[in-house]
Design a protein around this motif. Structure first.
Motif, PDB file in Angstrom:
ATOM      1  N   UNK A   1      40.625  30.312  37.627  1.00 38.68           N
ATOM      2  CA  UNK A   1      41.525  31.565  37.073  1.00 38.68           C
ATOM      3  C   UNK A   1      41.113  31.365  35.323  1.00 38.68           C
ATOM      4  N   UNK A   2      40.200  30.557  34.907  1.00 34.47           N
ATOM      5  CA  UNK A   2      40.165  30.238  33.558  1.00 34.47           C
ATOM      6  C   UNK A   2      38.692  30.903  32.952  1.00 34.47           C
TER       7      UNK A   2
ATOM      8  N   UNK B   1      45.863  46.108  34.426  1.00 37.81           N
ATOM      9  CA  UNK B   1      46.693  46.985  33.850  1.00 37.81           C
ATOM     10  C   UNK B   1      47.196  48.068  35.024  1.00 37.81           C
ATOM     11  N   UNK B   2      48.161  48.423  35.211  1.00 39.21           N
ATOM     12  CA  UNK B   2      48.437  48.934  36.446  1.00 39.21           C
ATOM     13  C   UNK B   2      47.733  50.658  35.969  1.00 39.21           C
ATOM     14  N   UNK B   3      47.258  51.309  36.872  1.00 41.89           N
ATOM     15  CA  UNK B   3      46.875  52.660  36.731  1.00 41.89           C
ATOM     16  C   UNK B   3      45.454  52.448  36.141  1.00 41.89           C
ATOM     17  N   UNK B   4      44.784  51.292  35.853  1.00 37.31           N
ATOM     18  CA  UNK B   4      43.345  51.382  35.158  1.00 37.31           C
ATOM     19  C   UNK B   4      42.625  50.585  35.751  1.00 37.31           C
ATOM     20  N   UNK B   5      41.733  51.210  36.714  1.00 37.52           N
ATOM     21  CA  UNK B   5      40.816  50.375  37.611  1.00 37.52           C
ATOM     22  C   UNK B   5      39.801  49.473  37.066  1.00 37.52           C
ATOM     23  N   UNK B   6      39.606  49.805  35.786  1.00 42.51           N
ATOM     24  CA  UNK B   6      38.621  49.232  35.044  1.00 42.51           C
ATOM     25  C   UNK B   6      38.976  47.729  34.739  1.00 42.51           C
ATOM     26  N   UNK B   7      40.204  47.414  34.884  1.00 41.05           N
ATOM     27  CA  UNK B   7      40.847  46.336  34.409  1.00 41.05           C
ATOM     28  C   UNK B   7      41.331  45.432  35.779  1.00 41.05           C
ATOM     29  N   UNK B   8      41.062  44.140  35.858  1.00 39.47           N
ATOM     30  CA  UNK B   8      41.169  43.811  37.126  1.00 39.47           C
ATOM     31  C   UNK B   8      41.141  41.977  36.891  1.00 39.47           C
ATOM     32  N   UNK B   9      41.984  41.347  37.774  1.00 45.02           N
ATOM     33  CA  UNK B   9      41.944  39.758  37.800  1.00 45.02           C
ATOM     34  C   UNK B   9      40.451  39.327  38.243  1.00 45.02           C
ATOM     35  N   UNK B  10      39.856  38.290  37.922  1.00 44.71           N
ATOM     36  CA  UNK B  10      38.523  37.717  38.566  1.00 44.71           C
ATOM     37  C   UNK B  10      38.666  36.410  38.640  1.00 44.71           C
ATOM     38  N   UNK B  11      37.888  35.895  39.590  1.00 44.66           N
ATOM     39  CA  UNK B  11      37.872  34.418  39.689  1.00 44.66           C
ATOM     40  C   UNK B  11      36.244  34.083  39.029  1.00 44.66           C
TER      41      UNK B  11
END
Length: 565
Positions: free
Chosen positions: A223-224, A251-261
């Motif tokens: 997660x880092x 960010x809700x509503x912004x599919x260009x933002x996302x968590x990533x491993x």
């Protein structure tokens, strides 16, 4: 892409190396707040300006400004402190804050309710303890976290020392901290660069580093921004597999933002790992997106340019290429509770600290109990990345004294709670976090009870399931690595995520969106029933969800935004 810089980027560049007008703002007693621009800079100093959101309306009716206060977070690499430091911080909680200490998911302390007139005394008191808050927040390398493994005392010592070395190498250097908080005189040193590594721009966004020692993954290493996975040979750390580009938050509503491993990059010998971290951080400093704060984390730099490009840049910045990664295995990302004997014969006791809050309440005198342990304990304390606490290096002859306090105050060493509760954590959220959309810390205890009841109703023991709750989508409690994850959407409403594994190597996905607690429980009950009836021996809940096709095994950014149901 627009070349116009966001406000936060301009403010730090024009701040005279993080000074701004913070000193003048602290001296202004007509308000409990600092000027807005300076609140962007105090983050670099480890502090967020907040207010108590629950009294906003009443204060507005009384024509008063919001009840401004500050959260201060310490820099504590590896989460290790002495008993004298613990006792000192305990006193500071009364003298300068709200009489509680908060253990965080990044292995350090947060203090809440620090009013502006107490900020300088607070910083001076922690300085007297040999501690600081420099870089605990802001667009720099944050607190370096590491594995807490009481089984292997020597390895933990090596890993902790490396966390200190990395933190020191990437610490910001400006004299602003000493001038503002410690009262040191501003003396310009001609010909010397105040920030030889960061420069006046610092980093595009925050940067996080973690060290793990397999098979433990209590730090959620993937997660880092940089994850260092120790490769142990003949009982010694030989080197590290390095993974890059991890990060929670969307960010809700912004599919260009996302968590990533994080993605596997390669291996470096132990002697090179501090230099390697500096090289990787420098790549993000030079190539990270500074025009869009929502796209400025290292995970997006990695996805924009690709891993082949990154490995080429690493060889250029570091002077040597990555070696081929070594094999490793991670088994779980929780804590192991109770007493454990280390290799040196000393004992280590891991205690559950519910939601990380150390306080005396009607439910128990936890803060008093830990103070009493500190008074009889000659070893150290270690904060875990799951908001719990290890009483470390207890000499055999002192074990009975610690046990007596544990029994007197009914502290939880894994014997007074369910495995479900032991694997649950939450961020602070309301009433002080400005980003919170729903409750988290205050919500979690009762929510765990209701899940325990739902599991019992389906014939299941409340066994170990990773449960993570945050009040917003930013991911402080790493909700996207929870087998059951909740992120706040509105008061009383949450997004429900399912399908992570139990070792921090697979994220969950969005299952239902914007639902209340009753609906969450109704969604979980048939899943618990199926889990009881169809699971394989030793199969974790998240793995069951994937094996049976309830959620997919693959993860894409869209899956974190588009609900399955």
């Amino acid at each position: 892409m627009s070349e116009k810089l966001p406000e936060a980027e301009v403010i730090k560049r024009e701040s005279n190396y993080l000074r701004g007008t913070i000193l003048e703002g602290l001296a202004d007693r007509t308000t409990g707040a600092l000027p807005e621009d300076d609140t962007k800079l105090t983050k670099f100093h480890g502090s967020y300006q907040q207010d108590n959101r629950e009294v906003r309306d009443e204060r507005r009716r009384q024509k008063l400004e919001p009840l401004y206060q500050f959260m201060v977070r310490l820099r504590l690499p590896g989460g290790v402190l002495t008993t004298d430091q613990w006792l000192g911080l305990d006193r500071i909680a009364d003298e300068c804050a709200d009489s509680t200490l908060r253990l965080t998911t990044r292995q350090t302390f947060q203090f809440h309710g620090v009013f502006k007139e107490q900020m300088q005394p607070f910083m001076q008191k922690i300085h007297a303890l040999g501690l600081d808050s420099r870089g605990a927040c802001g667009d720099v390398n944050r607190n370096v976290i590491s594995n807490v493994n009481p089984h292997q005392s020597q390895l933990h010592g090596e890993i902790h020392q490396l966390s200190l070395d990395i933190s020191e190498r990437l610490r910001w250097r400006s004299a602003a901290y000493a001038e503002i908080w410690l009262g040191e005189e501003c003396v310009e040193k001609l010909g010397e660069e105040e920030e030889p590594f960061y420069g006046h721009k610092y980093l595009p966004r925050k940067f996080k580093i973690a060290l793990a020692v397999p098979p433990e993954n209590d730090c959620d290493v993937f997660a880092n921004d940089i994850g260092l996975i120790a490769i142990v040979e003949d009982g010694q750390v030989a080197g590290f597999n390095i993974v890059v580009g991890g990060g929670m938050g969307l960010t809700y509503g912004d599919p260009a933002t996302y968590p990533r491993l994080a993605t596997m990059a390669g291996y470096v010998p132990k002697a090179q790992v501090v230099d390697a971290c500096e090289a990787i951080c420098a790549i993000q400093r030079d190539f990270g997106d500074r025009t869009n704060r929502a796209h400025a984390r290292f995970k997006y730099t990695i996805d924009d340019y690709g891993m082949e490009w990154f490995r080429e840049r690493f060889a250029e910045y570091h002077g040597q290429a990555f070696e081929r990664p070594r094999s490793f295995s991670l088994s779980h990302n929780g804590d192991r509770f109770g007493w454990v004997e280390g290799e040196d014969g000393n004992q280590h006791l891991t205690l559950l600290i519910p939601t990380g809050r150390v306080a005396d309440t009607d439910n128990g005198l936890l803060r008093t109990a830990l103070r009493k342990i500190a008074e009889v304990h000659a070893g150290t304390f270690r904060i875990t990345c799951n908001q719990n606490l290890v009483i470390a290096n207890v000499a055999p002859e002192n074990k009975a004294a610690v046990d007596a306090v544990v029994e007197e105050y009914k502290l939880d060493a894994g014997n007074r709670s369910s495995p479900l509760r032991q694997n649950s954590m939450a961020c602070v959220a309301l009433p002080t976090c400005a980003l919170a959309m729903a409750e988290a810390e205050r919500f979690l205890p009762e929510f765990v009870t209701r899940i325990e009841q739902a599991m019992a109703g389906e014939g299941l023991e409340p066994e170990a399931i990773n449960l993570r709750v945050t009040g917003c989508p930013n991911g402080c409690a790493r909700p996207y690595l929870g087998e059951i994850g909740l992120t706040g959407k509105a008061p009383g409403k949450y997004n429900l995520y399912l399908g992570a594994d139990f070792s921090g190597q697979r994220m969950n996905r969005l299952y239902r969106e914007n639902i209340d607690t009753d609906t969450i429980l109704e969604e979980l009950k048939p899943l618990f029933r199926a889990y009881r009836q169809e699971r394989e021996a030793g199969e974790a809940f998240g793995d069951f969800m994937v094996r049976t096709g309830i959620v997919e095994s693959e993860r894409t950014p869209a899956m974190l935004h588009q609900p399955l149901k």
